[in-house]
Enzyme design. Structure first.
Site, PDB file in Angstrom:
ATOM      1  N   GLU A   1       0.832  -1.200   0.000  1.00 48.82           N
ATOM      2  CA  GLU A   1       0.000   0.000   0.000  1.00 48.82           C
ATOM      3  C   GLU A   1       0.874   1.261   0.000  1.00 48.82           C
ATOM      4  OE1 GLU A   1      -4.147  -1.365   1.951  1.00 48.82           O
ATOM      5  OE2 GLU A   1      -2.611  -0.885   3.415  1.00 48.82           O
TER       6      GLU A   1
ATOM      7  N   CYS B   1       3.594   8.574   1.361  1.00 48.89           N
ATOM      8  CA  CYS B   1       4.100   7.617   2.339  1.00 48.89           C
ATOM      9  C   CYS B   1       4.259   6.283   1.605  1.00 48.89           C
ATOM     10  CB  CYS B   1       3.092   7.515   3.488  1.00 48.89           C
ATOM     11  SG  CYS B   1       3.508   6.239   4.683  1.00 48.89           S
TER      12      CYS B   1
ATOM     13  N   CYS C   1       6.284  -7.063   6.892  1.00 50.07           N
ATOM     14  CA  CYS C   1       7.386  -6.612   7.751  1.00 50.07           C
ATOM     15  C   CYS C   1       7.729  -7.736   8.716  1.00 50.07           C
ATOM     16  CB  CYS C   1       6.965  -5.370   8.530  1.00 50.07           C
ATOM     17  SG  CYS C   1       8.301  -4.672   9.531  1.00 50.07           S
TER      18      CYS C   1
ATOM     19  N   CYS D   1       6.210  -5.820  15.548  1.00 48.01           N
ATOM     20  CA  CYS D   1       5.688  -4.950  16.607  1.00 48.01           C
ATOM     21  C   CYS D   1       4.196  -5.274  16.741  1.00 48.01           C
ATOM     22  CB  CYS D   1       5.884  -3.476  16.251  1.00 48.01           C
ATOM     23  SG  CYS D   1       7.611  -3.056  15.908  1.00 48.01           S
TER      24      CYS D   1
ATOM     25  N   CYS E   1       1.212  -2.994  15.452  1.00 47.64           N
ATOM     26  CA  CYS E   1       1.236  -2.531  14.057  1.00 47.64           C
ATOM     27  C   CYS E   1       0.627  -3.602  13.149  1.00 47.64           C
ATOM     28  CB  CYS E   1       2.681  -2.252  13.652  1.00 47.64           C
ATOM     29  SG  CYS E   1       2.873  -1.857  11.905  1.00 47.64           S
TER      30      CYS E   1
ATOM     31  N   CYS F   1      -0.982   5.625  10.312  1.00 45.53           N
ATOM     32  CA  CYS F   1       0.236   4.947  10.781  1.00 45.53           C
ATOM     33  C   CYS F   1      -0.089   3.587  11.367  1.00 45.53           C
ATOM     34  CB  CYS F   1       0.902   5.752  11.890  1.00 45.53           C
ATOM     35  SG  CYS F   1       1.438   7.359  11.387  1.00 45.53           S
TER      36      CYS F   1
END
Ligand code: SAH
Length: 373
Positions: free
Chosen positions: A93, A106, A113, A117, A120, A333
């Site tokens: 994205e 962004c 990933c 975390c 997230c 975010c």
């Protein structure tokens, strides 16, 4: 894990590669192609200075990297998110945000990933693969086409993935976006969870780009829980690397802090954070936690966000609260999670719908979402 594309895409090629590819043709063809790709940012088929036959040959041999799966619009058009399918099977994205004084893209540096975390959405979905230079650069080019007159002035590597884990491709993209696309180094920001080798490489690299560090906790006990890589690169070493970056580049480091109710929003957290960041004259970006499917703890309530920010300010820290953009389209975010959306779309037969484990289908997209290949 998806495979890397077997065929290079158009923005994978450096100018030297293009020159080699067009060998035997007049030298000005290289300039025309490069200008079409970077200055004008149009599709190869639309570079009118090139002969039609060459355009169609290039389009076939060096295709675009990104096929649009979904475009979602929020904030009355000021936030646009794209879900792209990549060649080789992965999905990512990209988010475009218009502000009064600037437009920011962004971008993602990896599909998924590996940093895990817990708060997230990208981390919850896991790692798929690294992106190539072409896949990174093309995100900006495609966003600029949509931005039009609202010139893209800022680029942040704050989308999916950990940029420092894909350093070479990220750095080459930075050079391209700076030198060929024309973004100044101080308008380019690389955000990292704190991979020290990457921060050190960045400190040695020639351009003074902005470094943002996702800190979220100011002592190792709490950060080990929130950001697992802290066990390998603890806060003391991370801060040393930030000091090194500041000394070498003369650019102030900024720290991101997702405010989580009762977890890292206590007065003691503010005091610890101030102690760490004050000597660096760092900027602290407070982000009230955005909701994600795999993390149930709530974001800090607005009144406490204000108090926390005021406390930091009274302790001499330059702190701002980041205005949330695009939470209704999961563009804020920590909310990017293209892989699972794409997988869920395959299950439900429609992008933007999620199937819960019990089979309930929930539409999470607003009516402004449209799908286009
Ligand atoms: N991997 C890099 C780039 C991602 S930037 C990094 O960690 O810096 C995305 C930013 O959003 C990071 O600061 C990340 O920690 C933060 N973030 C992740 N999940 C979030 C959430 N649910 N709410 C608010 N911010 C979040």
């Amino acid at each position: 894990m998806a495979a890397l594309p077997t065929q290079p895409t158009i923005y994978d090629l450096s100018r030297g590669d293009i020159a080699a590819y067009l060998e035997g043709m007049p030298g000005y063809r290289v300039d025309q192609l490069w200008q079409g790709l970077y200055t004008d940012g149009v599709a190869v088929e639309d570079i009118s200075t090139l002969p039609v036959k060459l355009r169609s040959e290039l389009a076939e041999k060096l295709p675009p990297a990104l096929a649009m799966e979904l475009e979602s619009i929020s904030d009355r058009g000021d936030t646009v998110k794209w879900l792209w399918n990549l060649r080789g099977g992965a999905a990512i994205e990209t988010v475009l945000m218009h502000y009064k004084d600037r437009s920011t893209v962004c971008i993602s540096s990896q599909a998924g990933c590996a940093m895990a975390c817990g708060f997230c959405a990208t981390g919850q979905a896991g790692f798929d693969r690294h992106l190539t230079v072409g896949e990174i650069v093309e995100q900006v080019i495609r966003a600029r086409r949509v931005a039009g007159d609202k010139r893209v002035s800022n680029i942040v590597f704050m989308g999916m993935g950990e940029p420092m884990a894909n350093f070479d491709a990220v750095w080459e993209s930075v050079e391209r976006l700076h030198g060929d696309f024309g973004i100044s180094a101080r308008h380019l920001t690389i955000s990292t969870v704190g991979l020290l080798p990457g921060i050190r490489l960045l400190a040695e690299a020639p351009l003074p780009v902005n470094l943002a560090v996702s800190l979220h906790a100011a002592n190792d006990d709490l950060r080990n829980e929130m950001v697992p890589i802290n066990k390998r690169y603890p806060i003391g070493d991370l801060l040393d690397a930030c000091h090194e970056y500041f000394d070498k580049k003369g650019r102030r480091v900024s720290f991101e802090w997702a405010l989580i109710d009762g977890v890292n929003d206590r007065d003691s957290d503010a005091h610890e954070l101030a102690k760490l960041t004050h000597p660096l004259r760092a900027h602290v970006n407070l982000i009230p936690l955005n909701p994600t499917p795999g993390y149930l703890t709530q974001g800090t309530p607005p009144a406490r966000v204000r108090e926390f920010a005021d406390l930091l300010t009274s302790l001499g820290v330059n702190a701002t609260v980041r205005k949330n953009r695009g939470t209704d389209i999961d563009a804020a975010c920590g909310q990017l999670r293209a892989n699972s959306i794409a997988a869920e779309a395959a299950v439900t037969g429609s992008s933007g719908n999620t199937a819960d484990s019990d089979g309930t289908v929930t539409n999470i997209k607003p009516p402004t979402t449209r799908s286009q290949r």
